[in-house]
Design an enzyme around this catalytic site. Structure first.
Site, PDB file in Angstrom:
ATOM      1  CG  HIS A 127      -0.246  -0.003   2.003  1.00  0.00           C
ATOM      2  ND1 HIS A 127      -1.225  -0.003   3.799  1.00  0.00           N
ATOM      3  CD2 HIS A 127       0.767  -0.517   3.028  1.00  0.00           C
ATOM      4  CE1 HIS A 127      -0.694  -0.505   4.744  1.00  0.00           C
ATOM      5  NE2 HIS A 127       1.535  -0.600   4.172  1.00  0.00           N
ATOM      6  CG  HIS A 128       4.178   2.551   2.279  1.00  0.00           C
ATOM      7  ND1 HIS A 128       3.085   2.582   2.451  1.00  0.00           N
ATOM      8  CD2 HIS A 128       4.120   0.942   3.291  1.00  0.00           C
ATOM      9  CE1 HIS A 128       3.259   2.368   4.390  1.00  0.00           C
ATOM     10  NE2 HIS A 128       4.090   0.707   4.160  1.00  0.00           N
ATOM     11  CB  ALA A 129       3.526   0.515  -4.594  1.00  0.00           C
ATOM     12  CG  ASP A 170       2.254   6.700   2.507  1.00  0.00           C
ATOM     13  OD1 ASP A 170       1.824   5.045   2.623  1.00  0.00           O
ATOM     14  OD2 ASP A 170       2.861   6.814   1.134  1.00  0.00           O
TER      15      ASP A 170
END
Length: 307
Positions: A127-129, A170
């Site tokens: 989920h940070h990509a 993010d």
């Protein structure tokens, strides 16, 4: 574009041996946990007909959520050093292949959840990509790609992403910013990575040391509120186990039983409303990769209770 190697059981679980990429000895990312999780699920009898196996995600899926130039660089193993540093992984051909397989696995998990009501991946939750490039051990944002792929073929209109990894989602929040067809809910450690947070539709930051009782009280209020307010066609659930009290990067204080209660509540909240739920495993960190694999099996064991 998808290959099924076995007839799905009432609970399809998606896995590929390529989820374990080649890594330098001593690297801090626990790559071996994906194999440990798969072996534990087999030993526990949770994949009686075998895993459902994906093929690699094609560029046409990946570019629904990522810049084509970045996708090309990953595929060619030519990711610039500065970006590779942000990702924190050696951006080799093996790691790129793993990213494509895990992403396709989450697309497949979404498809199977729509068919069976429940499905789970043994990877995913990167989920940070963000659109421009990866970050924080995340090469491709598999859930974002899955949502966009299912929307593109008309399978779904609206998706709710419930992200209970200890780190804020993010990248996911940025990809879907301003998109009324996707709601993002993130419950995470307020002082943990990333230090600069994005704006999810619902963000709940928790203080270090939050334990079972306080955590579950927040989840029991936030999840039904999001489900009822948004009315999604599918729920993608990031069941990160890094809120566990022994997690190397977590800083929260949930017990094994607390994580299990959390996953039961989220699953029941979705299924009691007739909504399909596609689960991905998210983060979990320890030097003992086998112990992390056991923690990651919590969501798969819980989903079997609802079959």
């Amino acid at each position: 574009m998808i290959m099924l190697t076995s007839q799905p059981t009432p609970l399809p679980i998606v896995h590929h041996p390529g989820y374990v990429a080649e890594m330098p000895n001593g690297h801090r990312f626990p790559m071996a946990k994906f194999g440990a999780l798969a072996r534990h699920l087999e030993a526990e009898g949770l994949v009686p007909n075998g895993f459902v196996e994906p093929r690699e995600a094609p560029n046409g899926w990946l570019t629904l959520a990522h810049a084509a130039s970045y996708v090309d660089a990953v595929n060619a193993a030519t990711v610039p050093r500065a970006i590779a540093k942000q990702i924190g992984l050696p951006m080799t051909a093996s790691v790129g292949r793993r990213g494509r397989l895990a992403t396709a696995g989450t697309v497949l998990t979404g498809q199977l959840a729509l068919e069976h009501g429940l499905a789970a991946n043994t990877a995913g939750g990167s989920h940070h990509a963000r659109f421009e490039h990866g970050a924080g051990f995340c090469v491709f944002n598999d859930v974002a790609v899955a949502v966009r792929a299912l929307q593109a073929d008309g399978t779904i209109g609206r998706a709710l992403i419930i992200d209970l990894d200890v780190h804020q989602g993010d990248g996911t929040a940025r990809i879907f910013a301003g998109d009324d067809s996707v709601m993002t809910l993130s419950v995470h450690g307020a002082q943990n990575y990333p230090h600069t947070k994005a704006d999810s539709d619902i963000d709940i930051g928790l203080p270090d040391g939050t334990g079972d009782e306080a955590y579950l009280e927040i989840i029991r209020a936030a999840v039904p509120r999001a489900l009822d307010a948004f009315g999604p066609d599918i729920v993608f659930y990031n069941a990160g186990v890094d809120p566990h009290r022994d997690d190397k990067l977590g800083r929260l204080a949930l017990s094994f039983e607390g994580l299990m209660d959390r996953d039961r509540f989220v699953t029941d909240a979705a299924r009691s409303r007739g909504l399909p739920l596609a689960a991905v495993i998210g983060g979990g960190y320890a030097d003992d990769h086998a112990s992390v694999g056991v923690r990651h099996s919590i969501i798969h064991k819980v989903l079997w209770e609802f079959v």
